[in-house]
Design a protein around this motif. Structure first.
Motif, PDB file in Angstrom:
ATOM      1  N   ILE A   1       0.762  -1.226   0.060  1.00  0.00           N
ATOM      2  CA  ILE A   1      -0.091  -0.016   0.213  1.00  0.00           C
ATOM      3  C   ILE A   1       1.063   1.237  -0.045  1.00  0.00           C
ATOM      4  O   ILE A   1       0.546   2.206  -0.513  1.00  0.00           O
ATOM      5  CB  ILE A   1      -1.038  -0.223   1.268  1.00  0.00           C
ATOM      6  CG1 ILE A   1      -1.853  -0.861   1.050  1.00  0.00           C
ATOM      7  CG2 ILE A   1      -1.943   1.404   1.460  1.00  0.00           C
ATOM      8  CD1 ILE A   1      -2.834  -1.278   2.126  1.00  0.00           C
ATOM      9  N   LEU A   2       2.133   1.118   0.544  1.00  0.00           N
ATOM     10  CA  LEU A   2       2.911   2.328   0.828  1.00  0.00           C
ATOM     11  C   LEU A   2       3.441   2.712  -0.617  1.00  0.00           C
ATOM     12  O   LEU A   2       3.865   4.025  -0.705  1.00  0.00           O
ATOM     13  CB  LEU A   2       4.104   2.019   1.527  1.00  0.00           C
ATOM     14  CG  LEU A   2       3.636   1.776   3.127  1.00  0.00           C
ATOM     15  CD1 LEU A   2       5.016   1.275   3.864  1.00  0.00           C
ATOM     16  CD2 LEU A   2       3.104   3.096   3.580  1.00  0.00           C
TER      17      LEU A   2
ATOM     18  N   ARG B   1      -8.098  -4.333 -12.448  1.00  0.00           N
ATOM     19  CA  ARG B   1      -6.345  -4.654 -12.008  1.00  0.00           C
ATOM     20  C   ARG B   1      -6.392  -3.985 -10.649  1.00  0.00           C
ATOM     21  O   ARG B   1      -6.989  -3.086 -10.049  1.00  0.00           O
ATOM     22  CB  ARG B   1      -5.647  -3.897 -12.888  1.00  0.00           C
ATOM     23  CG  ARG B   1      -5.663  -4.390 -14.512  1.00  0.00           C
ATOM     24  CD  ARG B   1      -5.085  -6.134 -14.319  1.00  0.00           C
ATOM     25  NE  ARG B   1      -3.722  -6.185 -14.120  1.00  0.00           N
ATOM     26  CZ  ARG B   1      -3.007  -6.419 -15.144  1.00  0.00           C
ATOM     27  NH1 ARG B   1      -3.162  -6.467 -16.274  1.00  0.00           N
ATOM     28  NH2 ARG B   1      -1.753  -6.681 -14.695  1.00  0.00           N
ATOM     29  N   ILE B   2      -5.648  -4.768  -9.801  1.00  0.00           N
ATOM     30  CA  ILE B   2      -5.303  -4.415  -8.468  1.00  0.00           C
ATOM     31  C   ILE B   2      -4.738  -2.924  -8.244  1.00  0.00           C
ATOM     32  O   ILE B   2      -3.798  -2.551  -9.032  1.00  0.00           O
ATOM     33  CB  ILE B   2      -4.225  -5.388  -7.893  1.00  0.00           C
ATOM     34  CG1 ILE B   2      -4.752  -6.915  -8.259  1.00  0.00           C
ATOM     35  CG2 ILE B   2      -4.088  -4.987  -6.395  1.00  0.00           C
ATOM     36  CD1 ILE B   2      -6.056  -7.218  -7.422  1.00  0.00           C
ATOM     37  N   ASP B   3      -5.326  -2.247  -7.011  1.00  0.00           N
ATOM     38  CA  ASP B   3      -4.655  -0.802  -6.968  1.00  0.00           C
ATOM     39  C   ASP B   3      -4.699  -0.879  -5.518  1.00  0.00           C
ATOM     40  O   ASP B   3      -4.898  -1.928  -4.793  1.00  0.00           O
ATOM     41  CB  ASP B   3      -5.811   0.013  -7.722  1.00  0.00           C
ATOM     42  CG  ASP B   3      -7.290  -0.074  -7.047  1.00  0.00           C
ATOM     43  OD1 ASP B   3      -7.441  -0.859  -6.160  1.00  0.00           O
ATOM     44  OD2 ASP B   3      -8.034   0.704  -7.561  1.00  0.00           O
ATOM     45  N   LYS B   4      -4.396   0.438  -5.086  1.00  0.00           N
ATOM     46  CA  LYS B   4      -4.110   0.609  -3.639  1.00  0.00           C
ATOM     47  C   LYS B   4      -5.343   0.332  -2.651  1.00  0.00           C
ATOM     48  O   LYS B   4      -5.442  -0.234  -1.706  1.00  0.00           O
ATOM     49  CB  LYS B   4      -3.802   1.870  -3.198  1.00  0.00           C
ATOM     50  CG  LYS B   4      -3.727   2.479  -2.001  1.00  0.00           C
ATOM     51  CD  LYS B   4      -3.420   3.986  -1.959  1.00  0.00           C
ATOM     52  CE  LYS B   4      -3.490   4.658  -0.186  1.00  0.00           C
ATOM     53  NZ  LYS B   4      -3.299   6.242  -0.497  1.00  0.00           N
ATOM     54  N   TYR B   5      -6.657   0.506  -3.260  1.00  0.00           N
ATOM     55  CA  TYR B   5      -7.799   0.507  -2.381  1.00  0.00           C
ATOM     56  C   TYR B   5      -8.507  -1.082  -2.596  1.00  0.00           C
ATOM     57  O   TYR B   5      -9.054  -1.327  -1.599  1.00  0.00           O
ATOM     58  CB  TYR B   5      -8.745   1.306  -3.123  1.00  0.00           C
ATOM     59  CG  TYR B   5      -8.480   2.969  -2.996  1.00  0.00           C
ATOM     60  CD1 TYR B   5      -8.282   3.564  -1.886  1.00  0.00           C
ATOM     61  CD2 TYR B   5      -7.996   3.558  -4.068  1.00  0.00           C
ATOM     62  CE1 TYR B   5      -7.960   4.704  -1.684  1.00  0.00           C
ATOM     63  CE2 TYR B   5      -7.310   4.746  -4.105  1.00  0.00           C
ATOM     64  CZ  TYR B   5      -7.367   5.312  -2.745  1.00  0.00           C
ATOM     65  OH  TYR B   5      -6.910   6.685  -2.781  1.00  0.00           O
ATOM     66  N   THR B   6      -7.841  -1.781  -3.653  1.00  0.00           N
ATOM     67  CA  THR B   6      -8.038  -3.177  -3.485  1.00  0.00           C
ATOM     68  C   THR B   6      -7.321  -3.967  -2.311  1.00  0.00           C
ATOM     69  O   THR B   6      -7.812  -4.619  -1.659  1.00  0.00           O
ATOM     70  CB  THR B   6      -7.679  -4.047  -4.913  1.00  0.00           C
ATOM     71  OG1 THR B   6      -8.383  -3.110  -6.011  1.00  0.00           O
ATOM     72  CG2 THR B   6      -8.239  -5.279  -5.068  1.00  0.00           C
ATOM     73  N   ALA B   7      -6.146  -3.358  -1.983  1.00  0.00           N
ATOM     74  CA  ALA B   7      -5.189  -4.064  -1.094  1.00  0.00           C
ATOM     75  C   ALA B   7      -6.060  -3.471   0.113  1.00  0.00           C
ATOM     76  O   ALA B   7      -6.000  -4.084   1.371  1.00  0.00           O
ATOM     77  CB  ALA B   7      -3.896  -3.363  -1.220  1.00  0.00           C
TER      78      ALA B   7
END
Length: 585
Positions: free
Chosen positions: A193-194, A206-212
């Protein structure tokens, strides 16, 4: 064309174009070459996405799409030979293993570990791109471990590619503790996330920060619940230490709040009609409620939900496969404030008649948009579920008929519904179906599957806030969902109404089964319980229905406390003698 589908097509195209450049057999590309080419790298990670258990597409004509709701007693499948029904009818033993609920995702983990270890050696890819792909892979690895830990508790924690000449303890690793797996998942997500950009790509698959953040919110809440309500067994192979509970609830609260405070996500509320609004939420793809979706596209990569779920009587080739249980219907309250359970089961007898619009139509719009019931309107027609029709004939006698057609106020009325509609529960799954798909064909539906949506974030936040003593914040989050649904606002947040709201909002979305387990209340709803369906007999004179109960399943469900974790099969233990069996098996 949607991004991940393009990647899969690209895989074939690029592989073909590279054949002349490689001293390999024509249908093979060495892994050493993959990370020197961006297109090949994208194709490699796209293949990993395909291995993820976002939704199970197996079973007979993809009937496993309904497997987790069937296990959680939300709906069943049309016939017992269909795989989802075996999730609750089979015996769970060490010899039989986890059956259709099994997931042992180490093939995907091997591919992920290989990417993480080797992409950094690329001489062609930029550092920014390499970091992006490593973050994406680490998320997929965390997600894979999450899918295993909710099934088995502790599992072997493998973060490096295994080689045949590795030592015994590397090739045959023992199970890590359940808490260690959750700690690994959360620490991985914290780290990626960082360095993930503040971009929204999750709705496009596609994976992004908010998915994590969404996975962190879910996983920490699950772990907190197990620490709160479960017990530690087998030296920690299963269970979470109670002393960790508050910190895990805080983690769920914090990660949920970060999504909320971002301002990038909203509850879908485009349509004034609440039933229409909740239906369109799942069809208006890319809307601001979607945090992450598994993307589908008709023909190229479609699924069969419309074909499987459309009621009999419409142009579907294999219909009515997901009969909804009355047990879940009772969770849906009425828009006027009445509880769904205010209708006693004792009142469902041959002496009482019911106005169908009141019995069903005046319930929570999240119900009417999610379930077909008698006289639901679909594609310009009515859906029928009655087993017979009673009326006064021309001679003045009351007669009951089960075949043929009748005249009802100038419209043709079937004396009884199609047998497929009435066989099990006389209610059917409607949620996520596309009414514009007039001739649903197997594999040709394109609705995306929402893995994470903002409504779940609010529910995670409410539950974590409640156990942290922040009941006002919990109530506000719940009421945002109630307001969107057009339901009366709550006056307090309690454990009971938080759980009910979660089951109603997320019904049939593969949550309830796992929620009942992590709350450690699954035996109450899934053990020694005979789930129910309904029988409808229509009174044409009064335009009402006699509604009675019937058993939806042939036997009681079974869910002993050992089932909080699935058994590890003897065959799997034979493959890895270091594996220890779960308690109770």
């Amino acid at each position: 064309m949607k991004s991940r589908i393009i990647l899969m097509m690209l895989l074939l195209t690029v592989f073909a174009s590279c054949e002349s450049q490689l001293s390999k057999t024509p249908d093979f590309i060495s892994e050493e070459v993959v990370f020197e080419d961006k297109n090949l790298t994208e194709a490699y990670i796209a293949s990993i996405y395909q291995e993820m258990l976002f939704i199970d597409m197996g079973g007979e004509a993809q009937n496993n799409m309904g497997m987790i709701p069937a296990a959680g007693a939300e709906h069943i499948n049309y016939a017992n030979w269909q795989t989802p029904n075996s999730t609750y009818s089979r015996s769970y033993t060490a010899a039989a293993g986890a059956g259709p609920l099994d997931y042992w995702g180490y093939n995907a983990i091997r591919d992920i570990n290989y990417l993480i270890e080797n992409i950094g050696q690329s001489k062609s890819l930029s550092e920014a791109y390499i970091l992006q792909k490593i973050n994406e892979a680490r998320f997929l690895r965390a997600y894979t471990y999450f899918q295993m830990v909710i099934r088995f508790g502790g599992v072997p924690l493998i973060t490096k590619v295994q080689n045949v000449d590795d030592p015994y303890d590397v090739l045959y690793p023992p199970r890590a503790k359940e808490q260690e797996i959750y700690e690994f998942i959360l620490s991985e997500l914290d780290e990626i996330i960082l360095t993930m950009p503040d971009l929204k790509t999750g709705a496009a698959g596609r994976i992004d920060k908010y998915t994590a953040l969404a996975l962190s919110s879910r996983a920490s809440l699950y772990a907190a619940s197990i620490g709160n309500f479960g017990t530690v067994q087998n030296d920690g192979l299963v269970g979470i230490e109670p002393g960790s509970t508050e910190g895990l609830y805080q983690k769920a609260y914090d990660t949920s709040k970060e999504i909320i405070d971002s301002g990038l996500f909203l509850l879908y509320d485009k349509h004034e009609n609440k039933k229409v609004n909740f239906s369109q939420l799942f069809l208006d793809e890319g809307n601001d409620e979607v945090i992450f979706a598994e993307v589908f596209e008709p023909v190229v990569r479609g699924h069969s939900l419309d074909n499987l779920s459309t009621p009999a009587g419409f142009l579907s080739t294999w219909n009515s496969n997901f009969p909804v249980l009355y047990d879940i219907v009772e969770l849906f309250d009425f828009v006027d404030g009445r509880k769904g359970t205010d209708i006693s089961r004792d009142e469902l007898n041959s002496s009482n008649t019911w106005d169908i619009d009141d019995f069903f139509g005046n319930r929570d719009p999240r119900f009417t948009s999610a379930v077909f019931y008698p006289e639901s309107v679909w594609q310009g027609g009515l859906v029928y579920f009655h087993s017979s029709t009673t009326y006064t004939d021309d001679s003045g006698e009351r007669v009951t008929v089960t075949s043929g057609t009748l005249d009802r106020n100038g419209e043709e009325w079937p004396a009884a519904a199609h047998p497929r509609n009435v066989r099990n529960t006389a209610l059917l799954l409607r949620k996520k179906l596309d009414e514009t798909n007039l001739e649903p064909i197997s594999g040709r539906s394109g609705q995306d599957f929402y893995v994470f949506r903002y409504a779940e974030t609010l529910l995670n936040f409410a539950e974590a806030a409640f156990y942290l003593g922040k009941t006002g914040e919990a109530l506000d989050a719940l009421n945002q969902l109630r307001d969107r649904a057009g339901m009366p606002l709550m006056t307090e947040a309690t454990e009971a109404n938080i759980r009910q709201e979660r089951q109603v909002e997320l019904a049939f979305e593969s949550h309830r089964f796992w929620d009942l387990i992590r709350w450690r209340i699954a035996p109450k709803y899934l053990d020694k319980v005979r789930t129910k369906g309904l029988v409808f007999n229509y009174d044409m004179d009064a335009d009402t229905y006699v509604i009675t109960l019937k058993n939806a399943e042939g036997t009681d469900r079974s869910f002993g406390p050992e089932r909080f974790y699935l058994p590890i099969s003897l065959a799997r233990i034979a493959d890895n003698p270091s594996l220890e069996q779960n308690p109770g098996y």
